[in-house]
Design a protein around this motif. Structure first.
Motif, PDB file in Angstrom:
ATOM      1  N   PRO A   8       0.824  -1.211   0.000  1.00 40.49           N
ATOM      2  CA  PRO A   8       0.000   0.000   0.000  1.00 40.49           C
ATOM      3  C   PRO A   8       0.862   1.266   0.000  1.00 40.49           C
ATOM      4  CG  PRO A   8       0.052  -0.967   2.192  1.00 40.49           C
ATOM      5  CD  PRO A   8       0.836  -1.889   1.293  1.00 40.49           C
ATOM      6  N   ILE A   9       0.475   2.209  -0.840  1.00 41.30           N
ATOM      7  CA  ILE A   9       1.138   3.507  -0.870  1.00 41.30           C
ATOM      8  C   ILE A   9       0.070   4.588  -1.008  1.00 41.30           C
ATOM      9  CG2 ILE A   9       3.308   2.666  -1.859  1.00 41.30           C
ATOM     10  CD1 ILE A   9       2.385   3.725  -4.563  1.00 41.30           C
ATOM     11  N   PHE A  10       0.407   5.805  -0.637  1.00 41.57           N
ATOM     12  CA  PHE A  10      -0.485   6.934  -0.797  1.00 41.57           C
ATOM     13  C   PHE A  10       0.202   7.917  -1.730  1.00 41.57           C
ATOM     14  CE2 PHE A  10      -1.734   4.899   3.109  1.00 41.57           C
ATOM     15  CZ  PHE A  10      -3.119   4.869   2.995  1.00 41.57           C
ATOM     16  N   LEU A  11      -0.377   8.104  -2.899  1.00 38.09           N
ATOM     17  CA  LEU A  11       0.234   8.894  -3.963  1.00 38.09           C
ATOM     18  C   LEU A  11      -0.171  10.360  -3.890  1.00 38.09           C
ATOM     19  CD1 LEU A  11      -0.459   6.394  -6.880  1.00 38.09           C
ATOM     20  CD2 LEU A  11       1.715   6.760  -5.708  1.00 38.09           C
ATOM     21  N   LYS A  12       0.761  11.245  -4.201  1.00 36.98           N
ATOM     22  CA  LYS A  12       0.471  12.674  -4.315  1.00 36.98           C
ATOM     23  C   LYS A  12       0.021  12.929  -5.750  1.00 36.98           C
ATOM     24  CE  LYS A  12       3.844  14.043  -0.836  1.00 36.98           C
ATOM     25  NZ  LYS A  12       5.057  14.843  -0.573  1.00 36.98           N
ATOM     26  N   THR A  13      -1.267  12.719  -5.998  1.00 36.85           N
ATOM     27  CA  THR A  13      -1.777  12.794  -7.368  1.00 36.85           C
ATOM     28  C   THR A  13      -1.776  14.216  -7.927  1.00 36.85           C
ATOM     29  OG1 THR A  13      -4.036  12.846  -6.533  1.00 36.85           O
ATOM     30  CG2 THR A  13      -3.148  10.695  -7.217  1.00 36.85           C
ATOM     31  N   SER A  14      -1.519  15.205  -7.079  1.00 37.04           N
ATOM     32  CA  SER A  14      -1.377  16.569  -7.598  1.00 37.04           C
ATOM     33  C   SER A  14      -0.029  16.722  -8.298  1.00 37.04           C
ATOM     34  CB  SER A  14      -1.493  17.591  -6.470  1.00 37.04           C
ATOM     35  OG  SER A  14      -0.433  17.422  -5.542  1.00 37.04           O
ATOM     36  N   GLN A  15       0.894  15.789  -8.027  1.00 33.94           N
ATOM     37  CA  GLN A  15       2.223  15.834  -8.639  1.00 33.94           C
ATOM     38  C   GLN A  15       2.385  14.781  -9.734  1.00 33.94           C
ATOM     39  OE1 GLN A  15       5.232  15.689  -5.556  1.00 33.94           O
ATOM     40  NE2 GLN A  15       4.064  17.062  -4.256  1.00 33.94           N
ATOM     41  N   LEU A  16       1.320  14.032  -9.997  1.00 35.45           N
ATOM     42  CA  LEU A  16       1.334  12.994 -11.018  1.00 35.45           C
ATOM     43  C   LEU A  16       0.240  13.280 -12.036  1.00 35.45           C
ATOM     44  CD1 LEU A  16       1.580   9.916  -8.622  1.00 35.45           C
ATOM     45  CD2 LEU A  16       3.441  10.939  -9.930  1.00 35.45           C
ATOM     46  N   ASN A  17       0.325  12.651 -13.184  1.00 32.96           N
ATOM     47  CA  ASN A  17      -0.697  12.799 -14.215  1.00 32.96           C
ATOM     48  C   ASN A  17      -1.385  11.464 -14.426  1.00 32.96           C
ATOM     49  OD1 ASN A  17      -0.074  15.558 -14.775  1.00 32.96           O
ATOM     50  ND2 ASN A  17       1.742  14.842 -15.862  1.00 32.96           N
ATOM     51  N   VAL A  18      -2.707  11.474 -14.250  1.00 34.67           N
ATOM     52  CA  VAL A  18      -3.519  10.273 -14.362  1.00 34.67           C
ATOM     53  C   VAL A  18      -4.331  10.345 -15.648  1.00 34.67           C
ATOM     54  CG1 VAL A  18      -5.339   8.892 -13.283  1.00 34.67           C
ATOM     55  CG2 VAL A  18      -3.702  10.140 -11.841  1.00 34.67           C
ATOM     56  N   LEU A  19      -4.344   9.250 -16.397  1.00 35.98           N
ATOM     57  CA  LEU A  19      -5.144   9.148 -17.610  1.00 35.98           C
ATOM     58  C   LEU A  19      -6.216   8.086 -17.411  1.00 35.98           C
ATOM     59  CD1 LEU A  19      -5.617   9.800 -20.669  1.00 35.98           C
ATOM     60  CD2 LEU A  19      -4.052   7.894 -21.158  1.00 35.98           C
ATOM     61  N   ILE A  20      -7.453   8.453 -17.704  1.00 37.80           N
ATOM     62  CA  ILE A  20      -8.547   7.485 -17.709  1.00 37.80           C
ATOM     63  C   ILE A  20      -8.966   7.301 -19.158  1.00 37.80           C
ATOM     64  CG2 ILE A  20     -10.922   6.987 -17.000  1.00 37.80           C
ATOM     65  CD1 ILE A  20     -10.400   8.679 -14.487  1.00 37.80           C
ATOM     66  N   VAL A  21      -8.980   6.049 -19.606  1.00 37.57           N
ATOM     67  CA  VAL A  21      -9.388   5.727 -20.975  1.00 37.57           C
ATOM     68  C   VAL A  21     -10.793   5.151 -20.901  1.00 37.57           C
ATOM     69  CG1 VAL A  21      -8.875   4.391 -23.051  1.00 37.57           C
ATOM     70  CG2 VAL A  21      -6.991   5.284 -21.643  1.00 37.57           C
ATOM     71  N   GLY A  22     -11.743   5.858 -21.490  1.00 34.29           N
ATOM     72  CA  GLY A  22     -13.139   5.439 -21.477  1.00 34.29           C
ATOM     73  C   GLY A  22     -13.999   6.539 -20.877  1.00 34.29           C
TER      74      GLY A  22
END
Length: 192
Positions: A8-22
Motif C-alpha cells: 500500500p502507498i499513498f500517492l500525491k496525485t497533484s504531482q502525477l498525471n492520471v489518464l482514464i481511458v473510457g
C-alpha cells in the motif's frame, strides 16, 4: 492460506498525471473515487463520449477531457492509467502500451491486467485508511470502508495535529523520539 501481498502507498496525485481511458459508467465511477480521495488530482480522460455525470465531475476538479478514441500518444506525460472501456481489446492494448513505457496501469474489473487496485478509502482530516481485498471483492472493501467511517472518530484529526506539535518538542535522536511517541500513544490501542 492465500495472502494479500500488495504494497500500500499513498500517492500525491497533484504531482502525477492520471489518464482514464473510457467515458462510460466505470470511468465516471473511477473519476469520482479519485476526486473524492484526491480533489487536487491531475486527470485526463480520453473517450469518444462522456456521460453527464462525468462532465459535472470534471468541472469540479483539474480534469481535462479529450473527445477521441484511444491512441497510444495519449500516454505521453502520464504516470498512471486506468482503462475502463467496454471493449476488452482496447483495454488490453492500453495495458500493453503502458507496460512498454513502465506506466502503472489498472484495467477495470480485470485483475491480471492491473498493476494496482483502487480499494476502499476512509478519510478523516489528515488520517486516511486504505482497504484492499486483493482485487477479489470490491463489495467487501466498500462495507469495511463504511464500518471504519463510523468507527473512526471525527476528531481523530485533532489528535494527529496535537501529536505533531508534541513531536516537535521532543529532544533526542530519531530512535529516542520514536520511543517517546510510542510510550505516549500506547494508551490509544490498549484494551479496556
Amino acid at each position: 492460506m492465500e495472502r494479500n501481498n500488495l504494497y500500500p502507498i499513498f500517492l500525491k496525485t497533484s504531482q502525477l498525471n492520471v489518464l482514464i481511458v473510457g467515458g462510460g459508467n466505470v470511468a465516471e465511477e473511477k473519476l469520482g473515487f479519485l476526486l473524492k480521495s484526491s480533489p487536487d488530482a491531475n486527470v485526463t480522460i480520453v473517450s469518444p463520449m462522456f456521460r453527464e455525470g462525468t462532465l459535472a465531475l470534471a468541472e469540479k476538479g483539474n480534469v481535462k477531457l479529450i473527445e477521441s478514441k484511444y491512441k497510444k500518444r495519449f500516454l505521453k506525460g502520464h504516470h498512471i492509467v486506468i482503462a475502463t472501456t467496454d471493449v476488452p481489446e482496447v483495454n488490453v492494448k492500453v495495458h500493453k502500451h503502458c507496460r512498454k513505457r513502465s506506466i502503472l496501469i489498472n484495467v477495470a474489473d480485470n485483475p491480471p491486467y492491473c498493476d494496482f487496485y483502487m480499494g476502499g478509502i476512509v478519510t478523516k482530516g489528515n488520517v486516511k485508511v486504505g482497504i484492499s481485498t486483493n482485487g477479489k471483492s470490491p463489495t467487501t472493501a466498500k462495507r469495511l470502508r463504511q464500518f471504519f467511517e463510523d468507527v473512526i472518530p471525527e476528531n481523530v484529526d485533532d489528535l494527529v495535529k496535537n501529536l505533531n506539535e508534541y513531536r516537535k518538542t521532543i529532544k533526542g535522536d530519531f530512535e529516542q523520539k520514536v520511543e517517546t511517541l510510542n510510550e505516549f500513544t500506547k494508551g490509544l490501542i490498549e484494551k479496556r
